[in-house]
Design a protein around this motif. Structure first.
Motif, PDB file in Angstrom:
ATOM      1  N   VAL A 221     -32.739  -9.666  55.256  1.00 34.01           N
ATOM      2  CA  VAL A 221     -33.570  -9.463  56.173  1.00 34.01           C
ATOM      3  C   VAL A 221     -33.375 -10.956  57.122  1.00 34.01           C
ATOM      4  N   ALA A 222     -32.828 -10.880  58.555  1.00 31.85           N
ATOM      5  CA  ALA A 222     -32.669 -12.184  59.331  1.00 31.85           C
ATOM      6  C   ALA A 222     -33.939 -12.068  60.147  1.00 31.85           C
ATOM      7  N   ASP A 223     -34.480 -13.248  60.040  1.00 29.70           N
ATOM      8  CA  ASP A 223     -35.779 -13.429  60.945  1.00 29.70           C
ATOM      9  C   ASP A 223     -35.368 -14.272  62.253  1.00 29.70           C
ATOM     10  N   GLU A 224     -36.117 -13.696  63.246  1.00 28.38           N
ATOM     11  CA  GLU A 224     -36.066 -13.914  64.663  1.00 28.38           C
ATOM     12  C   GLU A 224     -36.553 -15.403  64.723  1.00 28.38           C
ATOM     13  N   THR A 225     -35.935 -16.451  64.893  1.00 28.87           N
ATOM     14  CA  THR A 225     -36.386 -17.924  64.987  1.00 28.87           C
ATOM     15  C   THR A 225     -35.981 -18.295  66.368  1.00 28.87           C
ATOM     16  N   ILE A 226     -36.463 -19.322  66.691  1.00 32.39           N
ATOM     17  CA  ILE A 226     -36.321 -19.825  68.133  1.00 32.39           C
ATOM     18  C   ILE A 226     -34.777 -20.132  68.377  1.00 32.39           C
ATOM     19  N   GLU A 227     -33.994 -20.343  67.396  1.00 28.84           N
ATOM     20  CA  GLU A 227     -32.518 -20.263  67.699  1.00 28.84           C
ATOM     21  C   GLU A 227     -32.235 -19.039  67.961  1.00 28.84           C
ATOM     22  N   VAL A 228     -32.758 -17.940  67.634  1.00 26.17           N
ATOM     23  CA  VAL A 228     -32.377 -16.545  67.977  1.00 26.17           C
ATOM     24  C   VAL A 228     -32.645 -16.226  69.408  1.00 26.17           C
ATOM     25  N   THR A 229     -33.940 -16.925  69.766  1.00 23.30           N
ATOM     26  CA  THR A 229     -34.513 -16.679  71.269  1.00 23.30           C
ATOM     27  C   THR A 229     -33.491 -17.369  72.026  1.00 23.30           C
ATOM     28  N   ASN A 230     -33.201 -18.640  71.665  1.00 24.53           N
ATOM     29  CA  ASN A 230     -32.205 -19.501  72.546  1.00 24.53           C
ATOM     30  C   ASN A 230     -31.021 -18.838  73.105  1.00 24.53           C
TER      31      ASN A 230
ATOM     32  N   GLU B  24     -21.940  -7.488  52.381  1.00 26.31           N
ATOM     33  CA  GLU B  24     -23.559  -7.824  51.984  1.00 26.31           C
ATOM     34  C   GLU B  24     -24.254  -7.245  53.206  1.00 26.31           C
ATOM     35  N   PHE B  25     -25.194  -6.569  52.997  1.00 24.18           N
ATOM     36  CA  PHE B  25     -25.997  -5.778  54.348  1.00 24.18           C
ATOM     37  C   PHE B  25     -27.206  -6.540  54.687  1.00 24.18           C
ATOM     38  N   TRP B  26     -27.060  -6.557  56.086  1.00 21.67           N
ATOM     39  CA  TRP B  26     -28.227  -7.293  56.906  1.00 21.67           C
ATOM     40  C   TRP B  26     -28.948  -6.603  57.691  1.00 21.67           C
ATOM     41  N   ILE B  27     -30.122  -6.676  58.140  1.00 24.17           N
ATOM     42  CA  ILE B  27     -30.632  -6.130  59.247  1.00 24.17           C
ATOM     43  C   ILE B  27     -31.807  -7.224  59.693  1.00 24.17           C
ATOM     44  N   CYS B  28     -32.484  -7.002  60.768  1.00 18.21           N
ATOM     45  CA  CYS B  28     -33.533  -7.991  61.145  1.00 18.21           C
ATOM     46  C   CYS B  28     -34.974  -7.144  61.379  1.00 18.21           C
ATOM     47  N   ARG B  29     -35.881  -7.717  61.720  1.00 18.89           N
ATOM     48  CA  ARG B  29     -37.309  -7.059  61.717  1.00 18.89           C
ATOM     49  C   ARG B  29     -37.405  -6.145  62.976  1.00 18.89           C
ATOM     50  N   GLN B  30     -36.423  -6.433  63.855  1.00 19.39           N
ATOM     51  CA  GLN B  30     -36.610  -5.582  65.205  1.00 19.39           C
ATOM     52  C   GLN B  30     -35.957  -4.048  64.678  1.00 19.39           C
ATOM     53  N   VAL B  31     -34.906  -4.157  63.846  1.00 20.26           N
ATOM     54  CA  VAL B  31     -34.169  -3.105  63.339  1.00 20.26           C
ATOM     55  C   VAL B  31     -35.502  -2.252  62.420  1.00 20.26           C
ATOM     56  N   LEU B  32     -36.300  -2.901  61.679  1.00 19.65           N
ATOM     57  CA  LEU B  32     -37.283  -2.184  60.966  1.00 19.65           C
ATOM     58  C   LEU B  32     -38.335  -1.620  61.584  1.00 19.65           C
ATOM     59  N   ARG B  33     -38.604  -2.181  62.898  1.00 20.69           N
ATOM     60  CA  ARG B  33     -39.659  -1.696  63.879  1.00 20.69           C
ATOM     61  C   ARG B  33     -38.999  -0.606  64.569  1.00 20.69           C
ATOM     62  N   GLU B  34     -37.829  -0.625  65.076  1.00 22.83           N
ATOM     63  CA  GLU B  34     -37.316   0.694  65.430  1.00 22.83           C
ATOM     64  C   GLU B  34     -36.845   1.758  64.659  1.00 22.83           C
TER      65      GLU B  34
END
Length: 147
Positions: free
Chosen positions: A81-90, A38-48
């Protein structure tokens, strides 16, 4: 159950750019991998993606603002679409410190942090050198048979 596979920005660009020398190979591999992942991206990829397809010095296609929005909507509707959460930032901070990351490499490190926090082990990218030092992920080999 399918494994999760993260698509780097360059994959989306090559899928959209029929004039690219990478289009056919990317499209064929995308189709083949879709049976297993199953294919995943994140919002950073959409912006890029939006940045790249609107710059003439980066790709052979030039999309209008309307076309860019249509593509972004399509990617959002057809991929996870994987969201950038506080866990991702950590996790990003941990990886920056662990690998001594600086400068532009932080963008790629954020993708890895997003992958880790969303339990995505595999990455499809043409920028192998940007990611090969991360032990936490596996890069899909472009020239390997994935059928």
């Amino acid at each position: 159950m399918k494994d999760r596979l993260f698509l780097d920005t360059n994959v989306l660009v090559y899928l959209a750019d029929e004039n690219s020398p990478f289009f056919k190979k990317t499209n064929d591999l995308y189709e083949s991998l879709s049976r297993k992942y199953e294919f995943w991206i994140c919002r950073q990829v959409l912006r890029e993606y939006a940045v790249i397809v609107s710059r003439p010095d980066f790709t052979t296609i030039q999309l209008s603002s309307k076309q860019i929005v249509e593509d972004l909507n399509s990617w959002e509707n057809n991929l996870y679409v994987a969201d950038e959460t506080i866990e991702v930032t950590n996790k990003l901070k941990d990886l920056i410190e662990l690998y001594g990351i600086r400068g532009k490499r932080i963008h790629d490190t954020n993708i890895v942090a997003t992958m880790i926090e969303n339990r995505i082990k595999f990455l499809f990218t043409y920028n192998i050198n940007d990611f090969k030092h991360f032990k936490e992920i596996e890069i899909i080999e472009i020239n390997k048979d994935h059928s």
